[in-house]
Design an enzyme around this catalytic site. Structure first.
Site, PDB file in Angstrom:
ATOM      1  N   ILE A  10     -29.047  18.264  34.770  1.00 38.07           N
ATOM      2  CA  ILE A  10     -28.152  17.778  33.699  1.00 38.07           C
ATOM      3  C   ILE A  10     -27.578  18.991  32.959  1.00 38.07           C
ATOM      4  O   ILE A  10     -27.999  19.339  31.859  1.00 38.07           O
ATOM      5  CB  ILE A  10     -28.891  16.815  32.739  1.00 38.07           C
ATOM      6  CG1 ILE A  10     -29.721  15.779  33.501  1.00 38.07           C
ATOM      7  CG2 ILE A  10     -27.903  16.143  31.795  1.00 38.07           C
ATOM      8  CD1 ILE A  10     -28.942  14.751  34.283  1.00 38.07           C
ATOM      9  N   HIS A  57     -17.107  15.900  25.757  1.00 39.41           N
ATOM     10  CA  HIS A  57     -16.012  16.224  26.679  1.00 39.41           C
ATOM     11  C   HIS A  57     -15.168  15.004  27.061  1.00 39.41           C
ATOM     12  O   HIS A  57     -15.710  13.921  27.291  1.00 39.41           O
ATOM     13  CB  HIS A  57     -16.581  16.828  27.963  1.00 39.41           C
ATOM     14  CG  HIS A  57     -17.065  18.231  27.791  1.00 39.41           C
ATOM     15  ND1 HIS A  57     -16.221  19.303  27.659  1.00 39.41           N
ATOM     16  CD2 HIS A  57     -18.323  18.741  27.703  1.00 39.41           C
ATOM     17  CE1 HIS A  57     -16.928  20.406  27.512  1.00 39.41           C
ATOM     18  NE2 HIS A  57     -18.212  20.095  27.528  1.00 39.41           N
ATOM     19  N   CYS A  85     -25.531  34.231   5.108  1.00 37.84           N
ATOM     20  CA  CYS A  85     -26.648  35.177   4.954  1.00 37.84           C
ATOM     21  C   CYS A  85     -27.738  34.937   5.993  1.00 37.84           C
ATOM     22  O   CYS A  85     -28.702  35.691   6.064  1.00 37.84           O
ATOM     23  CB  CYS A  85     -27.213  35.152   3.535  1.00 37.84           C
ATOM     24  SG  CYS A  85     -28.526  33.948   3.262  1.00 37.84           S
TER      25      CYS A  85
HETATM   26  C1  LIG Z   1     -24.062  27.279  26.723  1.00 44.18           C
HETATM   27  C2  LIG Z   1     -24.021  25.794  26.982  1.00 44.18           C
HETATM   28  C3  LIG Z   1     -22.979  25.037  26.484  1.00 44.18           C
HETATM   29  C4  LIG Z   1     -22.940  23.670  26.726  1.00 44.18           C
HETATM   30  N1  LIG Z   1     -21.959  22.932  26.139  1.00 44.18           N
HETATM   31  C5  LIG Z   1     -21.960  21.593  26.290  1.00 44.18           C
HETATM   32  C6  LIG Z   1     -20.998  20.805  25.619  1.00 44.18           C
HETATM   33  O1  LIG Z   1     -20.201  21.289  24.818  1.00 44.18           O
HETATM   34  N2  LIG Z   1     -20.976  19.475  25.879  1.00 44.18           N
HETATM   35  C7  LIG Z   1     -21.840  18.881  26.746  1.00 44.18           C
HETATM   36  O2  LIG Z   1     -21.725  17.684  26.965  1.00 44.18           O
HETATM   37  N3  LIG Z   1     -22.809  19.608  27.343  1.00 44.18           N
HETATM   38  C8  LIG Z   1     -22.894  20.930  27.123  1.00 44.18           C
HETATM   39  N4  LIG Z   1     -23.876  21.680  27.700  1.00 44.18           N
HETATM   40  C9  LIG Z   1     -24.888  21.000  28.529  1.00 44.18           C
HETATM   41  C10 LIG Z   1     -26.000  20.375  27.678  1.00 44.18           C
HETATM   42  O3  LIG Z   1     -26.478  21.279  26.723  1.00 44.18           O
HETATM   43  C11 LIG Z   1     -27.142  19.971  28.599  1.00 44.18           C
HETATM   44  O4  LIG Z   1     -26.634  19.248  29.676  1.00 44.18           O
HETATM   45  C12 LIG Z   1     -28.178  19.117  27.908  1.00 44.18           C
HETATM   46  O5  LIG Z   1     -28.592  19.705  26.708  1.00 44.18           O
HETATM   47  C13 LIG Z   1     -29.378  18.938  28.836  1.00 44.18           C
HETATM   48  O6  LIG Z   1     -30.381  18.254  28.158  1.00 44.18           O
HETATM   49  P1  LIG Z   1     -31.804  18.078  28.809  1.00 44.18           P
HETATM   50  O7  LIG Z   1     -32.579  17.242  27.888  1.00 44.18           O
HETATM   51  O8  LIG Z   1     -31.660  17.633  30.222  1.00 44.18           O
HETATM   52  O9  LIG Z   1     -32.408  19.550  28.930  1.00 44.18           O
HETATM   53  P2  LIG Z   1     -33.134  20.546  27.802  1.00 44.18           P
HETATM   54  O10 LIG Z   1     -32.428  20.429  26.543  1.00 44.18           O
HETATM   55  O11 LIG Z   1     -33.189  21.827  28.484  1.00 44.18           O
HETATM   56  O12 LIG Z   1     -34.536  19.869  27.664  1.00 44.18           O
HETATM   57  C14 LIG Z   1     -35.543  19.966  28.625  1.00 44.18           C
HETATM   58  C15 LIG Z   1     -36.856  20.104  27.873  1.00 44.18           C
HETATM   59  O13 LIG Z   1     -37.947  19.988  28.783  1.00 44.18           O
HETATM   60  C16 LIG Z   1     -38.994  20.802  28.319  1.00 44.18           C
HETATM   61  N5  LIG Z   1     -39.892  21.065  29.430  1.00 44.18           N
HETATM   62  C17 LIG Z   1     -39.625  21.750  30.554  1.00 44.18           C
HETATM   63  N6  LIG Z   1     -40.695  21.776  31.364  1.00 44.18           N
HETATM   64  C18 LIG Z   1     -41.679  21.090  30.730  1.00 44.18           C
HETATM   65  C19 LIG Z   1     -43.022  20.782  31.056  1.00 44.18           C
HETATM   66  N7  LIG Z   1     -43.576  21.190  32.208  1.00 44.18           N
HETATM   67  N8  LIG Z   1     -43.761  20.070  30.166  1.00 44.18           N
HETATM   68  C20 LIG Z   1     -43.221  19.647  28.994  1.00 44.18           C
HETATM   69  N9  LIG Z   1     -41.929  19.931  28.630  1.00 44.18           N
HETATM   70  C21 LIG Z   1     -41.174  20.632  29.493  1.00 44.18           C
HETATM   71  C22 LIG Z   1     -38.265  22.050  27.826  1.00 44.18           C
HETATM   72  O14 LIG Z   1     -39.067  22.781  26.921  1.00 44.18           O
HETATM   73  C23 LIG Z   1     -37.012  21.461  27.196  1.00 44.18           C
HETATM   74  O15 LIG Z   1     -37.139  21.278  25.818  1.00 44.18           O
HETATM   75  C24 LIG Z   1     -23.953  23.050  27.492  1.00 44.18           C
HETATM   76  C25 LIG Z   1     -25.019  23.819  27.976  1.00 44.18           C
HETATM   77  C26 LIG Z   1     -25.069  25.170  27.712  1.00 44.18           C
HETATM   78  C27 LIG Z   1     -26.243  25.970  28.190  1.00 44.18           C
END
Ligand SMILES: Cc1cc2nc3c(=O)[nH]c(=O)nc-3n(C[C@H](O)[C@H](O)[C@H](O)COP(=O)(O)OP(=O)(O)OC[C@H]3O[C@@H](n4cnc5c(N)ncnc54)[C@H](O)[C@@H]3O)c2cc1C
Length: 568
Positions: free
Chosen positions: A425, A131, A526
């Site tokens: 996040i 972004h 596919c």
């Molecule tokens: C539809 C959508 C579109 C988006 N588009 C964009 C975009 O275009 N650009 C952008 O910058 N951002 C975008 N985002 C935001 C972005 O995807 C997220 O901010 C980012 O992926 C968050 O990463 P994360 O590692 O914090 O969370 P996650 O990817 O959710 O990772 C957290 C991980 O923790 C694990 N976990 C949870 N609890 C436990 C536990 N107790 N023990 C062990 N493991 C655990 C989960 O299994 C998961 O794999 C979008 C989000 C969505 C939903």
């Protein structure tokens, strides 16, 4: 001074005495019971006061059953007694980027992920858009990390050998009368140091000739880009592993022992570990992890977003990223709807990705898609370009981890000392992840007094994409390794050699979907009906297991149940 009685009066007026607020230790706790989930979220949102406190929503939802967290089926003692310097909880892009940045220091790093692979939650289910930061405001952590992360992308993706492009984004307007407000916004964005320019209709049609004829002009943001979000997460994890981090899948944190404001041990389904510092990067589950650690000072309200993917034959419609300026009907009707508005994204892999919408949910792991969401996305985005339903190849849903303050939390614990939260996040978390990781790893290194790791190697080589090589280079590769000449996915032109390479990396991969996300068999028109069985056979051969034991995505996602012609 904060007037709690004013907040309570407001809550009384709206919810008829069913919700109360109380302030404690810099957090506003909401208690009570409500039967409509949108009301639970609304109560949180209307109680926000960013300058004074954070909202912890303890309202009991009485209108449905909140599903329990899905836990791995494995139960063993393989991690019992481990004493890493740092334990990272969560293998999304944030956790994996943090793990990689931590290996720049002389630290023993362990990452646990409850799923069978990285990027199975939000980090593998988003738009892949980097972004420019249009809807962010000064003072927000989102803005700080988005701007810094955006600038880091060319370097990080260069180091990790992950395809990335600054494609630019067009924000399109359908009314001439919008010109003045649009130009005022343009000046505002420029003052926020976001490069932006006005584009006349003629110029826009030269650059993007297939956008709707209704569009009168556009604003262009050259710093918008595209990346494969799970490709980047995998690359971060592999580079972390190459530099010594230990990554464990099917490993969930289920409890934390805290004594005198310090985490003493962390309980997992594979035994108890004793980290000096814990990092909470658990996405939608970050609030649960904070609760385990006696450090719950924020709440997450999960928000679903559904996207549609179009066949490569529709790619000509948009060469960059295009979205229509406007407020969606859902947003007009619901105070709880938040979205960047979505758009049409020409992905780094040359598909069109269209969406997402934004719907509040109490189901943190319900990734199903529904007709209403797909229709809403399609109806909205068709106003930008002539999308045809016939070109849709698949849909997916991701779930954002929004706090009520709608901002990131990147900080040490409030009540527990040896924890850092990288929580809340939501979007633009993919853009921000590289910058969050640098800050969190610095905080960790200072806390643990860790020196730099002189052996850190930032370079990771990706898997060769044979179809992208020149004829001569491809020919030479096939002569050396004939498996690169055996095409198993016709839609994406993927060879057996690439599948085998995906199975032999530093971060383990042994599922059909794991291979799909690393080298793309099954991503085409596919959707794996031709290559799926071949991939399963290659996995079985490489891992020396019966093909009936090859899984689709997780521990319990069987593909084949047994032979049906045993005598043949
Ligand atoms: C539809 C959508 C579109 C988006 N588009 C964009 C975009 O275009 N650009 C952008 O910058 N951002 C975008 N985002 C935001 C972005 O995807 C997220 O901010 C980012 O992926 C968050 O990463 P994360 O590692 O914090 O969370 P996650 O990817 O959710 O990772 C957290 C991980 O923790 C694990 N976990 C949870 N609890 C436990 C536990 N107790 N023990 C062990 N493991 C655990 C989960 O299994 C998961 O794999 C979008 C989000 C969505 C939903």
């Amino acid at each position: 001074m904060i007037s709690i009685s004013r907040i309570n009066k407001k809550l009384d007026r709206i919810f008829g005495g069913k919700v109360r607020a109380a302030l404690m230790d810099g957090a506003l706790y909401l208690v009570g019971g409500l039967s409509d989930w949108n009301d639970v979220v609304r109560a949180g949102l209307i109680s926000v006061n960013k300058k004074k406190y954070t909202v912890v929503n303890n309202i009991v939802f009485t209108g449905g059953k909140i599903p329990p967290t899905k836990l791995p089926s494995v139960l063993d003692e393989s991690l019992e007694g481990r004493r890493p310097d740092v334990l990272v909880i969560g293998g999304g892009v944030v956790g994996c980027a943090i793990a990689r940045e931590l290996t720049r220091y002389r630290l023993d790093v362990m990452l646990v992920e409850k799923e069978h692979d990285v990027a199975l939650h939000a980090s593998g289910r988003n738009d892949g858009m980097i972004h420019p930061g249009l809807d962010l405001r000064k003072g927000q952590l989102k803005k700080k990390y988005n701007d810094a992360g955006n600038r880091m992308y060319p370097r990080v993706c260069g180091e990790l050998d992950v395809p990335f492009r600054y494609t630019g984004q067009y924000l399109c307007f359908t009314g001439e009368w919008m010109k003045l407000p649009a130009i005022a916004s343009l000046l505002y964005w420029k003052s926020m140091k976001i490069p932006a320019e006005y584009i006349s209709r003629n110029k826009l049609m030269e650059r993007e000739p297939h956008l709707s004829g209704e569009i009168k002009f556009a604003l262009h943001f050259p710093t918008a880009g595209v990346v494969c979000p799970y490709g980047l997460t995998i690359a971060y994890a592999e580079n972390a592993a190459d530099n010594g981090a230990k990554i464990y899948f099917d490993t969930a944190v289920t409890g934390i022992e805290v004594k005198d404001g310090n985490i003493e041990s962390v309980l997992t389904n594979r035994g108890r570990v004793y980290p000096k510092l814990t990092i909470n990067a658990a996405g939608v589950f970050a609030e649960e992890v904070a609760r385990f650690a006696w450090d719950r000072f924020f709440s997450i309200h999960p928000r679903r977003g559904t996207n549609i993917i179009f066949d490569k034959k529709a790619t000509f419609l948009v060469g960059t990223i295009a979205s229509l300026f406007g407020i969606s009907d859902a947003k007009k009707n619901s105070k709880s709807e938040h979205s960047k508005g979505g758009g049409i994204v020409h992905t780094v892999d040359d598909n069109l990705l269209v969406g997402p919408n934004a719907v509040e949910t109490y189901e943190k792991e319900n990734f199903s898609t529904d007709r209403e969401s797909i229709q809403a996305v399609l109806t909205k985005q068709r106003k930008t370009a002539g999308l045809s339903e016939r070109d849709i190849i698949t849909y997916f849903t991701g779930i954002r981890a929004a706090t009520y303050e709608e901002d990131f939390i990147v900080s040490f614990g409030k009540h527990t000392k040896n924890i850092i939260h990288a929580a809340g996040i939501q979007s633009p978390g993919l853009t921000a992840a590289p910058a969050i990781a640098v800050d969190v790893s610095r905080m960790a290194a200072e806390f643990l007094n860790a020196p730099a790791n002189e052996n850190f190697n930032p370079i990771r080589k990706g898997i060769v994409r044979a179809a992208e090589l020149s004829d001569e280079a491809r020919d030479a590769l096939i002569k050396k390794e004939p498996d690169y000449g055996v095409i198993i996915c016709r839609c994406e032109e993927i060879s057996k050699g690439e599948v085998l390479a995906a199975l032999r990396r530093s971060v383990p991969c042994d599922t059909v979907d794991g291979v799909k996300r690393r080298v793309r068999p099954g991503m085409g028109r596919c959707q794996g009906s031709f290559c799926g069985p071949h991939v399963a056979e290659i996995i079985a051969g490489e891992k020396k297991i019966p093909v009936t034991e090859v899984k689709k995505m997780s521990d319990n996602s069987m593909i084949l149940l047994g032979d049906n012609k045993e005598s043949l």
